[in-house]
Write a protein that holds these residues in place. Sequence first.
Motif, PDB file in Angstrom:
ATOM      1  N   SER A  43      31.752 -34.007 -55.223  1.00  0.00           N
ATOM      2  CA  SER A  43      33.173 -33.692 -55.318  1.00  0.00           C
ATOM      3  C   SER A  43      33.427 -32.193 -55.200  1.00  0.00           C
ATOM      4  O   SER A  43      34.563 -31.756 -55.071  1.00  0.00           O
ATOM      5  N   ASP A  44      32.353 -31.370 -55.247  1.00  0.00           N
ATOM      6  CA  ASP A  44      32.532 -29.958 -54.924  1.00  0.00           C
ATOM      7  C   ASP A  44      33.041 -29.804 -53.493  1.00  0.00           C
ATOM      8  O   ASP A  44      33.789 -28.899 -53.173  1.00  0.00           O
ATOM      9  N   ARG A  45      32.543 -30.687 -52.637  1.00  0.00           N
ATOM     10  CA  ARG A  45      32.908 -30.577 -51.228  1.00  0.00           C
ATOM     11  C   ARG A  45      34.045 -31.515 -50.871  1.00  0.00           C
ATOM     12  O   ARG A  45      34.783 -31.259 -49.944  1.00  0.00           O
ATOM     13  N   GLU A  46      34.160 -32.628 -51.564  1.00  0.00           N
ATOM     14  CA  GLU A  46      35.097 -33.670 -51.174  1.00  0.00           C
ATOM     15  C   GLU A  46      35.824 -34.167 -52.425  1.00  0.00           C
ATOM     16  O   GLU A  46      35.310 -35.002 -53.176  1.00  0.00           O
ATOM     17  N   PRO A  47      37.019 -33.646 -52.680  1.00  0.00           N
ATOM     18  CA  PRO A  47      37.680 -33.977 -53.941  1.00  0.00           C
ATOM     19  C   PRO A  47      38.091 -35.437 -54.081  1.00  0.00           C
ATOM     20  O   PRO A  47      38.400 -35.874 -55.182  1.00  0.00           O
ATOM     21  N   SER A  48      38.075 -36.196 -52.984  1.00  0.00           N
ATOM     22  CA  SER A  48      38.470 -37.594 -53.129  1.00  0.00           C
ATOM     23  C   SER A  48      37.361 -38.439 -53.744  1.00  0.00           C
ATOM     24  O   SER A  48      37.563 -39.591 -54.090  1.00  0.00           O
ATOM     25  N   VAL A  49      36.161 -37.859 -53.876  1.00  0.00           N
ATOM     26  CA  VAL A  49      35.077 -38.552 -54.583  1.00  0.00           C
ATOM     27  C   VAL A  49      35.103 -38.102 -56.033  1.00  0.00           C
ATOM     28  O   VAL A  49      34.846 -36.941 -56.341  1.00  0.00           O
ATOM     29  N   GLN A  50      35.427 -38.970 -56.923  1.00  0.00           N
ATOM     30  CA  GLN A  50      35.499 -38.627 -58.333  1.00  0.00           C
ATOM     31  C   GLN A  50      34.475 -39.427 -59.108  1.00  0.00           C
ATOM     32  O   GLN A  50      34.431 -40.647 -59.032  1.00  0.00           O
ATOM     33  N   TRP A  51      33.674 -38.713 -59.885  1.00  0.00           N
ATOM     34  CA  TRP A  51      32.676 -39.399 -60.684  1.00  0.00           C
ATOM     35  C   TRP A  51      33.267 -39.813 -62.014  1.00  0.00           C
ATOM     36  O   TRP A  51      34.178 -39.175 -62.516  1.00  0.00           O
ATOM     37  N   PRO A  52      32.748 -40.874 -62.600  1.00  0.00           N
ATOM     38  CA  PRO A  52      33.345 -41.417 -63.821  1.00  0.00           C
ATOM     39  C   PRO A  52      32.816 -40.776 -65.097  1.00  0.00           C
ATOM     40  O   PRO A  52      31.904 -39.955 -65.081  1.00  0.00           O
ATOM     41  N   LEU A  53      33.408 -41.191 -66.160  1.00  0.00           N
ATOM     42  CA  LEU A  53      32.866 -41.064 -67.494  1.00  0.00           C
ATOM     43  C   LEU A  53      32.789 -39.678 -68.098  1.00  0.00           C
ATOM     44  O   LEU A  53      31.843 -39.379 -68.806  1.00  0.00           O
ATOM     45  N   PRO A  54      33.753 -38.809 -67.888  1.00  0.00           N
ATOM     46  CA  PRO A  54      33.789 -37.660 -68.786  1.00  0.00           C
ATOM     47  C   PRO A  54      34.192 -38.168 -70.151  1.00  0.00           C
ATOM     48  O   PRO A  54      34.873 -39.191 -70.251  1.00  0.00           O
ATOM     49  N   PRO A  55      33.791 -37.493 -71.213  1.00  0.00           N
ATOM     50  CA  PRO A  55      34.253 -37.914 -72.527  1.00  0.00           C
ATOM     51  C   PRO A  55      35.775 -37.875 -72.552  1.00  0.00           C
ATOM     52  O   PRO A  55      36.388 -37.099 -71.834  1.00  0.00           O
ATOM     53  N   ASP A  56      36.377 -38.691 -73.381  1.00  0.00           N
ATOM     54  CA  ASP A  56      37.838 -38.735 -73.457  1.00  0.00           C
ATOM     55  C   ASP A  56      38.407 -37.345 -73.626  1.00  0.00           C
ATOM     56  O   ASP A  56      37.978 -36.588 -74.490  1.00  0.00           O
ATOM     57  N   GLY A  57      39.381 -37.002 -72.824  1.00  0.00           N
ATOM     58  CA  GLY A  57      40.058 -35.717 -72.975  1.00  0.00           C
ATOM     59  C   GLY A  57      39.328 -34.559 -72.342  1.00  0.00           C
ATOM     60  O   GLY A  57      39.900 -33.489 -72.177  1.00  0.00           O
ATOM     61  N   ALA A  58      38.072 -34.761 -71.979  1.00  0.00           N
ATOM     62  CA  ALA A  58      37.287 -33.629 -71.490  1.00  0.00           C
ATOM     63  C   ALA A  58      37.591 -33.294 -70.038  1.00  0.00           C
ATOM     64  O   ALA A  58      37.026 -32.349 -69.514  1.00  0.00           O
ATOM     65  N   ARG A  65      41.695 -44.791 -67.882  1.00  0.00           N
ATOM     66  CA  ARG A  65      41.413 -43.369 -68.147  1.00  0.00           C
ATOM     67  C   ARG A  65      41.087 -42.625 -66.848  1.00  0.00           C
ATOM     68  O   ARG A  65      41.448 -41.463 -66.682  1.00  0.00           O
ATOM     69  N   GLN A  66      40.411 -43.309 -65.930  1.00  0.00           N
ATOM     70  CA  GLN A  66      40.114 -42.670 -64.645  1.00  0.00           C
ATOM     71  C   GLN A  66      41.362 -42.596 -63.770  1.00  0.00           C
ATOM     72  O   GLN A  66      41.548 -41.636 -63.012  1.00  0.00           O
ATOM     73  N   GLU A  67      42.217 -43.603 -63.866  1.00  0.00           N
ATOM     74  CA  GLU A  67      43.471 -43.554 -63.093  1.00  0.00           C
ATOM     75  C   GLU A  67      44.274 -42.312 -63.459  1.00  0.00           C
ATOM     76  O   GLU A  67      44.876 -41.662 -62.595  1.00  0.00           O
TER      77      GLU A  67
END
Length: 295
Positions: free
Chosen positions: A71-86, A274-276
């Motif tokens: 996602s550094d190069r392509e913002p449409s790729v989002q990885w999951p699971l940051p802690p809530d609020g992070a 949460r990802q939405e």
Amino acid sequence: MAHPSQPLSAGQSNLKNHRLGLPGKALKPATPEGGMPQGIETGREPLGITQNGWQDGKVGHGTMPAFSDPSDREPSVQWPLPPDGAWLPDGGKPVDGQPGHPPLRLGVMASGSGSNFEALVQACRGGNLHAEVALLVVNNAGCGAQQRAERLGIPWQVHDHRTQPSRERLDLALVTAFRAAAVDLVVMAGWMRVVTPTLISAFAERLVNIHPSLLPSFRGLDAVGQALAAGVTLTGCTAHLVCEEVDAGRILVQAAVPVLSNDDHASLSARIRRQEHRILPLAVALTAKRLADQG
Ligand code: GRF
């Protein structure tokens, strides 16, 4: 779009990329050089551990490929699971320097609880999205989205589909309302009605929908239930442009979400939601940037 073969470790998020509309900075590797990324625990194998290039029996031996965040190069790729609020950019610090144009005026359509609508409002108010929600329309009077608008001080209108003779007439009323509010871009944030060319053509390339699956899988109603019934171990959410075919327009941003072995409909829905809330403001920013680039 190339799919990455490496997982992010749990808890790492591409925070820089949530400074919406601005290019992200490179992240440091999640692990010391040569170390083993931990993967995202799903109750099964860490995700990615058996994917491309790792299937040759060399796991734990030889040189690990360089770890990078796509996602550094392509913002449409989002990885999951940051802690809530992070996921808040830079820990929620205000964005320094705004683009030199007035805030985008957003129209939002919602039928239910309105958590995505509120996420958009908060992204605007937190300085993460150079926009303002000019008007919320709901089709169910008194729904959660309307209540949130009242609390947040956002103008709202009820356009009850039950009082309209056809889908087209409902959409015509929406177009009239959005035009009167000088809206630039419209977001369907949990709008549980099929829309018609009347709305789609009025906001061509400017009508964004959020759907709780990794499209093109599980289009239509109850995408979460479809995913559970199919037994997939990975699902997610998609923000996309709206076209006449339901849930089939150009994909803007997707985030992946694991399905855990003890998930039920509510727990999986909440994890997807949460990802939405992360990707919808990003999709709006990307759409606005694309329109601006086109002049
Ligand atoms: C979201 O899951 C969205 O993907 C779907 O409807 C739901 C709306 O949730 N289209 P909320 O009303 O924003 O909480």
